[in-house]
Design an enzyme around this catalytic site. Structure first.
Site, PDB file in Angstrom:
ATOM      1  N   ASP A   6       0.870  -1.184   0.000  1.00 23.47           N
ATOM      2  CA  ASP A   6       0.000   0.000   0.000  1.00 23.47           C
ATOM      3  C   ASP A   6       0.904   1.231   0.000  1.00 23.47           C
ATOM      4  OD1 ASP A   6      -2.358   1.533   0.041  1.00 23.47           O
ATOM      5  OD2 ASP A   6      -2.344   1.676   2.210  1.00 23.47           O
ATOM      6  N   SER A   7       0.275   2.398  -0.173  1.00 24.05           N
ATOM      7  CA  SER A   7       1.042   3.643  -0.087  1.00 24.05           C
ATOM      8  C   SER A   7       1.332   3.999   1.375  1.00 24.05           C
ATOM      9  CB  SER A   7       0.259   4.777  -0.746  1.00 24.05           C
ATOM     10  OG  SER A   7      -1.016   4.890  -0.146  1.00 24.05           O
ATOM     11  N   GLY A  39      -3.491   8.661  -4.575  1.00 23.43           N
ATOM     12  CA  GLY A  39      -4.810   8.864  -5.186  1.00 23.43           C
ATOM     13  C   GLY A  39      -5.075  10.234  -5.769  1.00 23.43           C
ATOM     14  N   CYS A  69      -4.008  -1.757  -2.094  1.00 22.93           N
ATOM     15  CA  CYS A  69      -4.198  -0.344  -2.437  1.00 22.93           C
ATOM     16  C   CYS A  69      -5.207  -0.292  -3.580  1.00 22.93           C
ATOM     17  CB  CYS A  69      -2.859   0.258  -2.879  1.00 22.93           C
ATOM     18  SG  CYS A  69      -3.003   1.938  -3.537  1.00 22.93           S
ATOM     19  N   THR A  71      -6.058   2.224  -5.352  1.00 21.83           N
ATOM     20  CA  THR A  71      -5.611   3.083  -6.449  1.00 21.83           C
ATOM     21  C   THR A  71      -4.695   2.315  -7.412  1.00 21.83           C
ATOM     22  OG1 THR A  71      -5.751   4.912  -4.900  1.00 21.83           O
ATOM     23  CG2 THR A  71      -4.563   5.321  -6.945  1.00 21.83           C
ATOM     24  N   GLU A 147      -4.032   9.050   7.676  1.00 18.97           N
ATOM     25  CA  GLU A 147      -2.574   9.081   7.896  1.00 18.97           C
ATOM     26  C   GLU A 147      -2.202  10.029   9.040  1.00 18.97           C
ATOM     27  OE1 GLU A 147       0.082   7.388   6.590  1.00 18.97           O
ATOM     28  OE2 GLU A 147      -1.243   6.087   5.432  1.00 18.97           O
ATOM     29  N   CYS A 181     -11.084   2.181  -1.120  1.00 21.78           N
ATOM     30  CA  CYS A 181      -9.713   2.534  -0.757  1.00 21.78           C
ATOM     31  C   CYS A 181      -9.463   1.902   0.606  1.00 21.78           C
ATOM     32  CB  CYS A 181      -9.582   4.054  -0.682  1.00 21.78           C
ATOM     33  SG  CYS A 181      -8.077   4.616   0.154  1.00 21.78           S
ATOM     34  N   THR A 182      -8.337   1.257   0.768  1.00 23.56           N
ATOM     35  CA  THR A 182      -8.114   0.499   2.012  1.00 23.56           C
ATOM     36  C   THR A 182      -7.975   1.394   3.244  1.00 23.56           C
ATOM     37  OG1 THR A 182      -5.781   0.361   1.371  1.00 23.56           O
ATOM     38  CG2 THR A 182      -7.159  -1.577   0.951  1.00 23.56           C
ATOM     39  N   HIS A 183      -7.665   2.657   3.045  1.00 24.17           N
ATOM     40  CA  HIS A 183      -7.621   3.565   4.203  1.00 24.17           C
ATOM     41  C   HIS A 183      -9.011   3.810   4.801  1.00 24.17           C
ATOM     42  CE1 HIS A 183      -3.529   4.633   2.888  1.00 24.17           C
ATOM     43  NE2 HIS A 183      -3.379   5.279   4.035  1.00 24.17           N
TER      44      HIS A 183
HETATM   45  N1  DGL Z   1      -4.873   2.839   0.437  1.00 22.99           N
HETATM   46  C1  DGL Z   1      -4.759   3.464  -0.868  1.00 22.99           C
HETATM   47  C2  DGL Z   1      -5.942   3.035  -1.702  1.00 22.99           C
HETATM   48  O1  DGL Z   1      -6.530   2.014  -1.369  1.00 22.99           O
HETATM   49  C3  DGL Z   1      -4.563   4.932  -0.701  1.00 22.99           C
HETATM   50  C4  DGL Z   1      -4.043   5.590  -1.941  1.00 22.99           C
HETATM   51  C5  DGL Z   1      -3.390   6.921  -1.693  1.00 22.99           C
HETATM   52  O2  DGL Z   1      -2.236   6.928  -1.264  1.00 22.99           O
HETATM   53  O3  DGL Z   1      -4.036   7.937  -2.001  1.00 22.99           O
HETATM   54  O4  DGL Z   1      -6.318   3.637  -2.684  1.00 22.99           O
END
Ligand code: DGL
Length: 259
Positions: A6-7, A39, A69, A71, A147, A181-183
């Protein structure tokens, strides 16, 4: 060894699900924190980041890569897979299949802007559910909120901010909300308050279930090792991971960057 990408901290929920379901699997989590958020970037840049992340996983020597992720799953899955030189799964199909099997027909999709622009979830939903109605909302602030550790469910200012972003979704009257989005799973207690009685479908959770169902043999071969790596700010990541994802007692290593 299973790699998880992930990011930032979003994919940690996928990592935690894999750890629980496959306790003997060796897991390696890599977050490209130096480039977060993905994203809000252009597709060309996301594809470049995806290719470079794939090259890292090839060097780490993973046998399988779970892209946690949304994205990169939407915009750069081919690039990360080509560079990683191993089988790769994204987060889009598992959650779409789950929504389809539950017979949902009016899906509100929440994601990053890049994922929304790609229309990857809409395309996959339309293939699995003929006649499905969808509304896609890019939520540019949500990744940064998580974050920064803002995800308390009883924070009125946060609820009002999230509510303002999701207002068009409330007038759509969805029968399901796809967290693309996983966040966003970290904001799910707030999102749920805005859509009472409507089930939330988390892309990361669905992907982790699909992987654990197919990876049992792999799990038997490992020793239950866990490595967590980031491209920048290991101490900051460790603190955020503790606060947001409850990941305690893990050493976070920094991966040297080429440039
Ligand atoms: N967790 C990422 C996703 O699922 C976040 C992407 C981002 O860094 O914007 O899209």
């Amino acid at each position: 060894m299973i790699g998880v990408f992930d990011s930032g901290v979003g994919g940690l929920s996928v990592l935690a699900s894999l750890r629980r379901a496959l306790p003997r699997a060796d897991l390696l989590y890599y977050a490209d924190t130096a480039r977060l958020p993905f994203g809000s970037r252009s597709p060309a840049l996301i594809r470049r980041f995806a290719r470079e992340a794939g090259e890292k996983f090839r060097l780490f020597g993973v046998d399988f890569l779970q892209v946690a992720c949304g994205t990169v799953s939407a915009v750069g899955l081919d690039e990360i897979a080509a560079a990683a030189h191993c089988p790769v799964s994204g987060v889009i199909l598992p959650v779409v299949e789950r929504i389809a099997s539950d017979g949902k027909r009016r899906v509100l999709i929440l994601s990053t802007e890049a994922t929304a622009n790609s229309r990857a979830y809409e395309t996959a939903l339309a293939e699995k559910i003929p006649g499905v109605a969808t509304l896609s909302l890019g939520c540019p602030l949500f990744v940064s909120l998580v974050e920064c550790g803002f995800c308390a469910k009883n924070d009125p200012a946060l609820l009002s901010l999230v509510g303002r972003t999701l207002l068009p979704g409330q007038t759509f009257f969805p029968d399901s909300v796809l967290l693309g989005c996983t966040h966003f799973r970290r904001l799910s207690p707030l999102i749920a308050q805005l859509f009472p009685g409507v089930p939330l479908y988390d892309c990361g959770e669905a992907a982790a279930s699909a992987l654990t169902a197919s990876a049992e043999g792999q799990a038997e071969r490992g020793e239950g090792k866990l490595r967590v790596l980031v491209s920048d700010g290991p101490e900051r990541f460790r603190r955020t991971a503790e606060r947001v994802a409850g990941l305690f007692g893990v050493t976070v290593e920094e991966v040297p960057q080429d440039e």
